[in-house]
Design an enzyme around this catalytic site. Structure first.
Site, PDB file in Angstrom:
ATOM      1  N   GLY A  13       0.774  -1.330  -0.074  1.00 58.52           N
ATOM      2  CA  GLY A  13       0.184   0.137  -0.019  1.00 58.52           C
ATOM      3  C   GLY A  13       0.993   1.405  -0.132  1.00 58.52           C
ATOM      4  O   GLY A  13       0.419   2.318   0.398  1.00 58.52           O
ATOM      5  N   ASN A  15       1.548   3.062  -2.529  1.00 55.88           N
ATOM      6  CA  ASN A  15       0.764   4.003  -3.526  1.00 55.88           C
ATOM      7  C   ASN A  15      -0.343   4.534  -2.855  1.00 55.88           C
ATOM      8  O   ASN A  15      -0.704   5.798  -2.949  1.00 55.88           O
ATOM      9  CB  ASN A  15       0.278   3.315  -4.824  1.00 55.88           C
ATOM     10  CG  ASN A  15       1.535   3.246  -5.725  1.00 55.88           C
ATOM     11  OD1 ASN A  15       2.569   4.247  -6.039  1.00 55.88           O
ATOM     12  ND2 ASN A  15       1.928   2.264  -6.527  1.00 55.88           N
ATOM     13  N   ASN A 121      -5.132   2.811 -13.876  1.00 60.14           N
ATOM     14  CA  ASN A 121      -3.943   1.789 -13.242  1.00 60.14           C
ATOM     15  C   ASN A 121      -2.448   2.500 -13.654  1.00 60.14           C
ATOM     16  O   ASN A 121      -2.326   3.319 -14.587  1.00 60.14           O
ATOM     17  CB  ASN A 121      -3.941   0.518 -13.862  1.00 60.14           C
ATOM     18  CG  ASN A 121      -3.062  -0.411 -13.432  1.00 60.14           C
ATOM     19  OD1 ASN A 121      -3.021  -0.626 -12.341  1.00 60.14           O
ATOM     20  ND2 ASN A 121      -2.308  -1.067 -14.451  1.00 60.14           N
ATOM     21  N   HIS A 123       1.242   1.719 -14.637  1.00 57.48           N
ATOM     22  CA  HIS A 123       1.815   0.465 -15.220  1.00 57.48           C
ATOM     23  C   HIS A 123       3.606   1.047 -15.475  1.00 57.48           C
ATOM     24  O   HIS A 123       3.677   1.945 -16.040  1.00 57.48           O
ATOM     25  CB  HIS A 123       1.585   0.249 -16.789  1.00 57.48           C
ATOM     26  CG  HIS A 123       2.238  -0.718 -17.185  1.00 57.48           C
ATOM     27  ND1 HIS A 123       2.354  -2.261 -16.511  1.00 57.48           N
ATOM     28  CD2 HIS A 123       2.813  -1.249 -18.293  1.00 57.48           C
ATOM     29  CE1 HIS A 123       3.228  -2.956 -17.248  1.00 57.48           C
ATOM     30  NE2 HIS A 123       3.413  -2.489 -18.332  1.00 57.48           N
ATOM     31  N   GLU A 192       6.610   6.381  -9.185  1.00 59.95           N
ATOM     32  CA  GLU A 192       5.236   5.883  -9.236  1.00 59.95           C
ATOM     33  C   GLU A 192       4.083   6.736  -8.252  1.00 59.95           C
ATOM     34  O   GLU A 192       3.043   7.276  -8.575  1.00 59.95           O
ATOM     35  CB  GLU A 192       5.213   4.310  -8.871  1.00 59.95           C
ATOM     36  CG  GLU A 192       5.606   3.524 -10.145  1.00 59.95           C
ATOM     37  CD  GLU A 192       5.746   1.843  -9.520  1.00 59.95           C
ATOM     38  OE1 GLU A 192       6.192   1.177 -10.265  1.00 59.95           O
ATOM     39  OE2 GLU A 192       5.423   1.870  -8.367  1.00 59.95           O
TER      40      GLU A 192
END
Length: 206
Positions: A13, A15, A121, A123, A192
């Site tokens: 977790g 992100n 999402n 990637h 990210e």
């Protein structure tokens, strides 16, 4: 009006934590209505609880074992969508380390039925490069063979084709001659967090 999001996780977790931190610092003017994990042991659930965010657990493996004849990945997608529809004010579904490919049954619920909801999402590759698993490792190996000089990250809308939906944001990431796979992965993870938060900001302020 508050921009409400649902976050899907499977693991640590980090992100999710980046999103929580951005909300607490007022950089993001959004509300996480619910965090859903497919794993009971996901540490991201603790992160959510510490931030007083509602959590739900819906394990694919347990669901399939409950009724091996009638319970399928497709029906799992339908049931997962029903959980999210319990929160009528959701504006965006964010996959933040969700490790299951979402079945078409799930995606159709939010593209064909009102209100439609975008699903995004992250990637770890640029558009058209390294779809699917192990993208960072594949890029690193290509770099060592002098096939590429950099890789990157994209945030995209989720469609049935894996990692092929409309691109929201991209960020190039250099690969250095001194890199190990571990150091490159760490550089990816740091970016990210930033890119996912920035994408949510873009979509929540449209």
């Amino acid at each position: 009006m508050t921009f409400n999001i649902c976050v899907l996780i499977s693991g640590n977790g980090t992100n999710l934590q980046a999103i929580i931190d951005a909300i607490e610092s007022k950089y993001l003017d959004v509300c996480i209505k619910v965090v859903i994990s497919n794993k009971e042991t996901a540490y991201g659930l603790e992160r959510a609880k510490k931030a007083s965010i509602e959590t739900r657990i819906f394990s694919l493996q347990k669901y399939l074992k409950q009724d091996p004849i009638n319970n399928t990945r497709s029906t799992y997608g339908i049931e997962l969508a029903k959980i999210i529809r319990e929160y009528p004010s959701i504006d965006l579904i964010v996959l933040a380390g969700w490790m299951i490919i979402l079945p078409a049954s799930f995606l159709k619920e939010f593209t064909e039925n009102k209100p439609t909801i975008d699903i995004i999402n992250l990637h770890p590759a640029l558009p058209g490069q390294y779809p699917g698993a192990h993208a960072i490792e594949r890029a690193f190996n290509d770099f060592k063979e002098n096939k590429i000089k950099h890789s990157g990250i994209m945030i995209h809308k989720v469609i049935e084709e894996v990692d092929a939906g409309e691109v929201i944001l991209t960020k190039e990431i250099p690969i250095l001659s001194t890199d190990t796979l571990e150091s490159l992965e760490e550089r990816f993870h740091q970016q990210e967090h930033k890119s996912l938060v920035e994408s949510i900001k873009l979509l929540s302020t449209k």
